[in-house]
Design a protein around this motif. Sequence first.
Motif, PDB file in Angstrom:
ATOM      1  N   UNK A   1       0.973  -1.235   0.344  1.00 49.37           N
ATOM      2  CA  UNK A   1      -0.004   0.179   0.123  1.00 49.37           C
ATOM      3  C   UNK A   1       0.872   0.694   0.112  1.00 49.37           C
ATOM      4  N   UNK A   2       0.500   2.740  -1.175  1.00 47.71           N
ATOM      5  CA  UNK A   2       1.144   3.356  -0.359  1.00 47.71           C
ATOM      6  C   UNK A   2       0.371   4.682   0.124  1.00 47.71           C
ATOM      7  N   UNK A   3       0.996   5.190   0.722  1.00 51.30           N
ATOM      8  CA  UNK A   3       0.209   6.761   1.609  1.00 51.30           C
ATOM      9  C   UNK A   3       1.290   7.727   0.934  1.00 51.30           C
ATOM     10  N   UNK A   4       0.680   9.246   1.451  1.00 54.56           N
ATOM     11  CA  UNK A   4       1.057  10.500   0.348  1.00 54.56           C
ATOM     12  C   UNK A   4       1.301  10.754   1.898  1.00 54.56           C
ATOM     13  N   UNK A   5       2.304  11.191   2.251  1.00 58.56           N
ATOM     14  CA  UNK A   5       2.208  12.276   3.786  1.00 58.56           C
ATOM     15  C   UNK A   5       2.528  13.548   3.223  1.00 58.56           C
ATOM     16  N   UNK A   6       1.422  14.226   3.674  1.00 62.87           N
ATOM     17  CA  UNK A   6       2.295  16.119   3.603  1.00 62.87           C
ATOM     18  C   UNK A   6       2.828  16.349   3.914  1.00 62.87           C
TER      19      UNK A   6
ATOM     20  N   UNK B   1       5.623  16.332   8.397  1.00 63.00           N
ATOM     21  CA  UNK B   1       6.224  15.692   9.383  1.00 63.00           C
ATOM     22  C   UNK B   1       5.268  14.777  10.857  1.00 63.00           C
ATOM     23  N   UNK B   2       4.421  16.226  10.495  1.00 63.18           N
ATOM     24  CA  UNK B   2       2.751  15.521  11.605  1.00 63.18           C
ATOM     25  C   UNK B   2       2.055  14.640  11.184  1.00 63.18           C
ATOM     26  N   UNK B   3       2.081  14.606   9.770  1.00 58.23           N
ATOM     27  CA  UNK B   3       1.493  13.069   8.905  1.00 58.23           C
ATOM     28  C   UNK B   3       2.286  11.653   9.624  1.00 58.23           C
ATOM     29  N   UNK B   4       3.403  11.694   9.443  1.00 56.27           N
ATOM     30  CA  UNK B   4       4.543  11.227   9.367  1.00 56.27           C
ATOM     31  C   UNK B   4       4.362  10.331  11.093  1.00 56.27           C
ATOM     32  N   UNK B   5       4.025  11.434  11.799  1.00 56.77           N
ATOM     33  CA  UNK B   5       3.974  11.221  13.344  1.00 56.77           C
ATOM     34  C   UNK B   5       2.767  10.544  13.418  1.00 56.77           C
ATOM     35  N   UNK B   6       1.813  10.604  12.626  1.00 57.33           N
ATOM     36  CA  UNK B   6       0.089  10.278  12.944  1.00 57.33           C
ATOM     37  C   UNK B   6       0.022   8.859  12.760  1.00 57.33           C
ATOM     38  N   UNK B   7       1.102   8.661  11.773  1.00 60.73           N
ATOM     39  CA  UNK B   7       0.860   7.195  11.330  1.00 60.73           C
ATOM     40  C   UNK B   7       1.906   6.335  12.035  1.00 60.73           C
TER      41      UNK B   7
ATOM     42  N   UNK C   1       0.372   3.225  14.512  1.00 58.57           N
ATOM     43  CA  UNK C   1       1.369   1.733  14.142  1.00 58.57           C
ATOM     44  C   UNK C   1       1.723   0.906  14.905  1.00 58.57           C
ATOM     45  N   UNK C   2       2.529   2.137  16.417  1.00 56.23           N
ATOM     46  CA  UNK C   2       2.882   1.572  17.286  1.00 56.23           C
ATOM     47  C   UNK C   2       1.899   1.265  18.289  1.00 56.23           C
ATOM     48  N   UNK C   3       0.864   1.394  17.895  1.00 54.90           N
ATOM     49  CA  UNK C   3      -0.669   0.928  18.733  1.00 54.90           C
ATOM     50  C   UNK C   3      -0.788  -0.671  18.038  1.00 54.90           C
ATOM     51  N   UNK C   4      -0.293  -0.918  17.415  1.00 55.62           N
ATOM     52  CA  UNK C   4      -1.088  -2.039  16.758  1.00 55.62           C
ATOM     53  C   UNK C   4       0.228  -3.155  16.868  1.00 55.62           C
ATOM     54  N   UNK C   5       1.593  -2.346  16.668  1.00 57.26           N
ATOM     55  CA  UNK C   5       2.942  -3.751  17.165  1.00 57.26           C
ATOM     56  C   UNK C   5       2.458  -4.755  19.281  1.00 57.26           C
ATOM     57  N   UNK C   6       2.664  -5.553  18.534  1.00 57.34           N
ATOM     58  CA  UNK C   6       3.057  -6.130  19.820  1.00 57.34           C
ATOM     59  C   UNK C   6       4.368  -7.147  20.090  1.00 57.34           C
ATOM     60  N   UNK C   7       4.503  -7.833  20.928  1.00 56.29           N
ATOM     61  CA  UNK C   7       6.233  -8.477  20.996  1.00 56.29           C
ATOM     62  C   UNK C   7       6.717  -9.551  20.486  1.00 56.29           C
ATOM     63  N   UNK C   8       7.421  -9.183  19.812  1.00 53.80           N
ATOM     64  CA  UNK C   8       7.885  -9.509  18.929  1.00 53.80           C
ATOM     65  C   UNK C   8       7.949  -8.897  17.384  1.00 53.80           C
TER      66      UNK C   8
ATOM     67  N   UNK D   1       6.595   6.088  16.974  1.00 51.18           N
ATOM     68  CA  UNK D   1       6.480   4.804  17.194  1.00 51.18           C
ATOM     69  C   UNK D   1       6.294   4.311  18.634  1.00 51.18           C
ATOM     70  N   UNK D   2       7.550   5.007  19.324  1.00 47.73           N
ATOM     71  CA  UNK D   2       8.067   4.776  20.567  1.00 47.73           C
ATOM     72  C   UNK D   2       7.100   5.302  21.244  1.00 47.73           C
ATOM     73  N   UNK D   3       6.662   6.804  21.354  1.00 47.63           N
ATOM     74  CA  UNK D   3       4.991   7.383  21.903  1.00 47.63           C
ATOM     75  C   UNK D   3       4.651   6.407  21.921  1.00 47.63           C
TER      76      UNK D   3
END
Length: 150
Positions: A2-7, A9-15, A19-26, A46-48
């Motif tokens: 999938x391609x996503x256009x990011x306008x 830094x804020x949009x980069x941070x949001x995605x 993503x960070x919320x969807x990750x799990x150990x491993x 993501x770390x946030x």
Amino acid sequence: MKNIYLNNDQETREIGFKLGKLLKPGSIVCLIGDLGAGKTTMTQSLAEALEVDDYITSPTFTIVNQYEGKMPLYHFDVYRIGCSEEMYDIGFEEYINGDGVCIIEWANIIEDILPDEYLKIELNYKDMGREMTLIPYGEEYEKIVEELTK
């Protein structure tokens, strides 16, 4: 894929946060792309999402930084390594098979030792913003991409 256009830094941070919320150990996320295109920005947000309190910097000279949050975060920057074999000297296998999330910047340099399943994210400049390409390897990462692009 999938391609996503990011306008911006804020949009980069949001995605990155989403993503960070969807990750799990491993989970393993491999970031590649243009210099300055948002790999570290993505990692910071993501770390946030993983509740890491420390300020995230690119571990260019140390190869890996470890952070504590709701699960460990292992942030690799392999830009300066000579060959993928050097990764074994720092215990790479223990990190990628561990109970934390691995983020690997410049992962294309060590593609030959990556596991079969991971999420590859390409960040490149396009027009006035950036294009993010999500390439999932494995069913788990296909689900993450699906959720991320809803």
